[in-house]
Scaffold this motif. Structure first.
Motif, PDB file in Angstrom:
ATOM      1  N   VAL A 154      12.856  -0.392   2.764  1.00  0.00           N
ATOM      2  CA  VAL A 154      11.419  -1.441   2.095  1.00  0.00           C
ATOM      3  C   VAL A 154      11.084  -0.667   0.694  1.00  0.00           C
ATOM      4  O   VAL A 154      11.129   0.516  -0.072  1.00  0.00           O
ATOM      5  N   SER A 155      10.795  -2.347   0.779  1.00  0.00           N
ATOM      6  CA  SER A 155      11.380  -2.068  -1.683  1.00  0.00           C
ATOM      7  C   SER A 155       9.356  -2.758  -1.219  1.00  0.00           C
ATOM      8  O   SER A 155       8.988  -2.214  -3.001  1.00  0.00           O
ATOM      9  N   ASP A 156       8.463  -3.676  -0.363  1.00  0.00           N
ATOM     10  CA  ASP A 156       6.943  -3.646  -0.883  1.00  0.00           C
ATOM     11  C   ASP A 156       6.526  -3.757   0.237  1.00  0.00           C
ATOM     12  O   ASP A 156       7.519  -3.952   1.526  1.00  0.00           O
ATOM     13  N   VAL A 157       4.872  -3.455   0.214  1.00  0.00           N
ATOM     14  CA  VAL A 157       4.750  -4.234   1.784  1.00  0.00           C
ATOM     15  C   VAL A 157       3.255  -5.889   1.202  1.00  0.00           C
ATOM     16  O   VAL A 157       2.993  -5.622   0.466  1.00  0.00           O
ATOM     17  N   TYR A 158       3.212  -5.539   2.337  1.00  0.00           N
ATOM     18  CA  TYR A 158       2.120  -6.975   2.823  1.00  0.00           C
ATOM     19  C   TYR A 158       1.174  -6.959   3.005  1.00  0.00           C
ATOM     20  O   TYR A 158       1.565  -6.618   4.580  1.00  0.00           O
ATOM     21  N   PHE A 159       0.125  -7.519   2.874  1.00  0.00           N
ATOM     22  CA  PHE A 159      -1.739  -7.419   4.027  1.00  0.00           C
ATOM     23  C   PHE A 159      -2.460  -8.313   3.562  1.00  0.00           C
ATOM     24  O   PHE A 159      -2.054  -9.365   2.346  1.00  0.00           O
ATOM     25  N   GLN A 160      -3.329  -8.680   3.376  1.00  0.00           N
ATOM     26  CA  GLN A 160      -4.046 -10.246   3.781  1.00  0.00           C
ATOM     27  C   GLN A 160      -5.092  -9.533   3.271  1.00  0.00           C
ATOM     28  O   GLN A 160      -5.394  -8.312   3.046  1.00  0.00           O
ATOM     29  N   GLY A 161      -5.905 -10.579   2.350  1.00  0.00           N
ATOM     30  CA  GLY A 161      -7.067 -10.160   0.939  1.00  0.00           C
ATOM     31  C   GLY A 161      -8.006  -9.781   1.705  1.00  0.00           C
ATOM     32  O   GLY A 161      -9.207  -9.931   0.713  1.00  0.00           O
ATOM     33  N   PHE A 162      -8.135  -9.210   2.827  1.00  0.00           N
ATOM     34  CA  PHE A 162      -9.700  -8.574   3.400  1.00  0.00           C
ATOM     35  C   PHE A 162      -9.620  -7.293   4.056  1.00  0.00           C
ATOM     36  O   PHE A 162      -8.523  -7.193   4.326  1.00  0.00           O
ATOM     37  N   GLN A 163     -11.355  -6.788   4.280  1.00  0.00           N
ATOM     38  CA  GLN A 163     -11.412  -5.502   4.305  1.00  0.00           C
ATOM     39  C   GLN A 163     -10.474  -5.262   5.346  1.00  0.00           C
ATOM     40  O   GLN A 163     -10.576  -6.167   5.864  1.00  0.00           O
ATOM     41  N   LYS A 178      -6.349   2.009 -13.712  1.00  0.00           N
ATOM     42  CA  LYS A 178      -5.401   1.446 -13.273  1.00  0.00           C
ATOM     43  C   LYS A 178      -5.116   1.993 -12.254  1.00  0.00           C
ATOM     44  O   LYS A 178      -5.018   3.240 -11.152  1.00  0.00           O
ATOM     45  N   VAL A 179      -4.324   1.251 -11.255  1.00  0.00           N
ATOM     46  CA  VAL A 179      -3.878   1.426 -10.085  1.00  0.00           C
ATOM     47  C   VAL A 179      -2.992   1.861 -10.167  1.00  0.00           C
ATOM     48  O   VAL A 179      -1.871   1.618 -10.524  1.00  0.00           O
ATOM     49  N   MET A 185      -1.259 -13.460   0.704  1.00  0.00           N
ATOM     50  CA  MET A 185      -0.988 -12.682   1.276  1.00  0.00           C
ATOM     51  C   MET A 185      -1.092 -12.076  -0.296  1.00  0.00           C
ATOM     52  O   MET A 185      -0.341 -12.300  -1.514  1.00  0.00           O
ATOM     53  N   LEU A 186      -1.343 -10.565  -0.369  1.00  0.00           N
ATOM     54  CA  LEU A 186      -0.997  -9.121  -0.806  1.00  0.00           C
ATOM     55  C   LEU A 186      -0.195  -8.326  -1.033  1.00  0.00           C
ATOM     56  O   LEU A 186       0.440  -8.661   0.013  1.00  0.00           O
ATOM     57  N   SER A 187       0.283  -8.316  -2.233  1.00  0.00           N
ATOM     58  CA  SER A 187       1.970  -7.019  -2.321  1.00  0.00           C
ATOM     59  C   SER A 187       1.025  -6.018  -3.424  1.00  0.00           C
ATOM     60  O   SER A 187       0.944  -6.113  -4.102  1.00  0.00           O
ATOM     61  N   ALA A 188       1.757  -4.785  -2.547  1.00  0.00           N
ATOM     62  CA  ALA A 188       1.564  -3.088  -3.254  1.00  0.00           C
ATOM     63  C   ALA A 188       2.275  -4.010  -4.412  1.00  0.00           C
ATOM     64  O   ALA A 188       1.588  -3.015  -5.257  1.00  0.00           O
ATOM     65  N   GLN A 189       3.569  -4.081  -4.571  1.00  0.00           N
ATOM     66  CA  GLN A 189       3.826  -4.479  -6.293  1.00  0.00           C
ATOM     67  C   GLN A 189       3.054  -4.282  -7.187  1.00  0.00           C
ATOM     68  O   GLN A 189       3.191  -4.138  -8.112  1.00  0.00           O
ATOM     69  N   ARG A 190       2.327  -5.906  -7.140  1.00  0.00           N
ATOM     70  CA  ARG A 190       1.417  -6.729  -7.384  1.00  0.00           C
ATOM     71  C   ARG A 190       0.416  -5.559  -8.312  1.00  0.00           C
ATOM     72  O   ARG A 190       0.095  -6.322  -9.007  1.00  0.00           O
ATOM     73  N   LEU A 191      -0.177  -5.577  -6.784  1.00  0.00           N
ATOM     74  CA  LEU A 191      -0.897  -4.591  -7.352  1.00  0.00           C
ATOM     75  C   LEU A 191      -0.992  -3.694  -8.187  1.00  0.00           C
ATOM     76  O   LEU A 191      -2.202  -3.122  -8.877  1.00  0.00           O
ATOM     77  N   ILE A 192      -0.335  -2.242  -8.433  1.00  0.00           N
ATOM     78  CA  ILE A 192       0.152  -0.968  -9.091  1.00  0.00           C
ATOM     79  C   ILE A 192       0.360  -1.520 -10.344  1.00  0.00           C
ATOM     80  O   ILE A 192       0.874  -2.907 -10.723  1.00  0.00           O
ATOM     81  N   GLY A 193      -1.012  -1.428 -11.332  1.00  0.00           N
ATOM     82  CA  GLY A 193      -0.530  -0.961 -12.487  1.00  0.00           C
ATOM     83  C   GLY A 193      -1.590  -1.778 -13.364  1.00  0.00           C
ATOM     84  O   GLY A 193      -2.179  -2.172 -14.356  1.00  0.00           O
ATOM     85  N   LEU A 194      -2.355  -2.619 -11.978  1.00  0.00           N
ATOM     86  CA  LEU A 194      -3.832  -3.572 -12.315  1.00  0.00           C
ATOM     87  C   LEU A 194      -4.580  -2.573 -13.154  1.00  0.00           C
ATOM     88  O   LEU A 194      -5.187  -1.698 -12.394  1.00  0.00           O
ATOM     89  N   PRO A 195      -5.723  -3.123 -13.569  1.00  0.00           N
ATOM     90  CA  PRO A 195      -6.688  -2.491 -13.795  1.00  0.00           C
ATOM     91  C   PRO A 195      -8.006  -2.356 -13.289  1.00  0.00           C
ATOM     92  O   PRO A 195      -8.292  -3.618 -12.218  1.00  0.00           O
TER      93      PRO A 195
END
Length: 177
Positions: free
Chosen positions: A110-119, A23-24, A1-11
């Motif tokens: 809301v502190s974070d949101v989660y979603f599956q890693g597919f399109q 950068k996100v 599962m992916l999290s918005a907080q973990r993706l922000i800032g990634l190249p």
């Protein structure tokens, strides 16, 4: 599962050339709670704000250290008005929105949101906070989206959920807590 907080800032890396395209800055969602893409950077031109955005369909890999896109042509320029819902910078921000039951009880913000890693994936859950002190004492809560996402109502000032969602809250400890 992916999290918005973990993706922000990634190249964001062009898979064909290995060049960094940005950068996100934020995540962009449509009116059906599906992830549309990533906002990379904002620019102003006179009185309009534009964002460079990588569409989710162009993502070939989404890892813990970088996001790969098919090529740099996948990055589009969008006006701020074209971007409705985002995690934390758009006209309708999901971060910090109160989550309230249809009986009027606030479950948290809301502190974070989660979603599956597919399109085209819709949001599958929210991480909720009741504030710093409460998070330290009790921990944060995770709320899974009901099986019928039509039961959720996203307004500009709150997210409304069925009262039965209160019984589905899961307590958990975040990595920072």
């Amino acid at each position: 599962m992916l999290s918005a907080q973990r993706l922000i800032g990634l190249p964001v890396i062009d898979e064909k050339t290995g060049h960094r395209t940005g950068k996100v800055l934020d995540l962009w969602f449509d009116e059906h709670w599906s992830l549309r893409g990533f906002l990379l950077k904002a620019r102003r031109w006179w009185f309009k704000r534009y964002y460079d955005a990588a569409l989710w369909e162009s993502v070939t890999a989404c890892g813990s250290d970088a996001i790969l896109i098919s090529d740099k042509s996948a990055v589009k320029r969008l006006e701020a008005a074209e971007i409705g819902r985002t995690f934390h910078t758009g006209q309708i921000r999901l971060k910090d929105l109160p989550v309230i039951t249809d009986e009027g009880r606030q479950l948290g913000r809301v502190s974070d949101v989660y979603f599956q890693g597919f399109q085209g994936t819709p949001i599958t859950g929210f991480e909720l906070t009741d504030g710093f002190v409460s998070d330290l004492i009790e921990g944060r809560k995770r709320l899974k989206i009901p099986a019928d996402p039509e039961l959720l109502k996203l307004g500009e000032n709150a997210i409304l959920v069925p009262a039965r969602c209160e019984h589905d809250l899961e307590a958990f400890v975040t990595e920072s807590g």
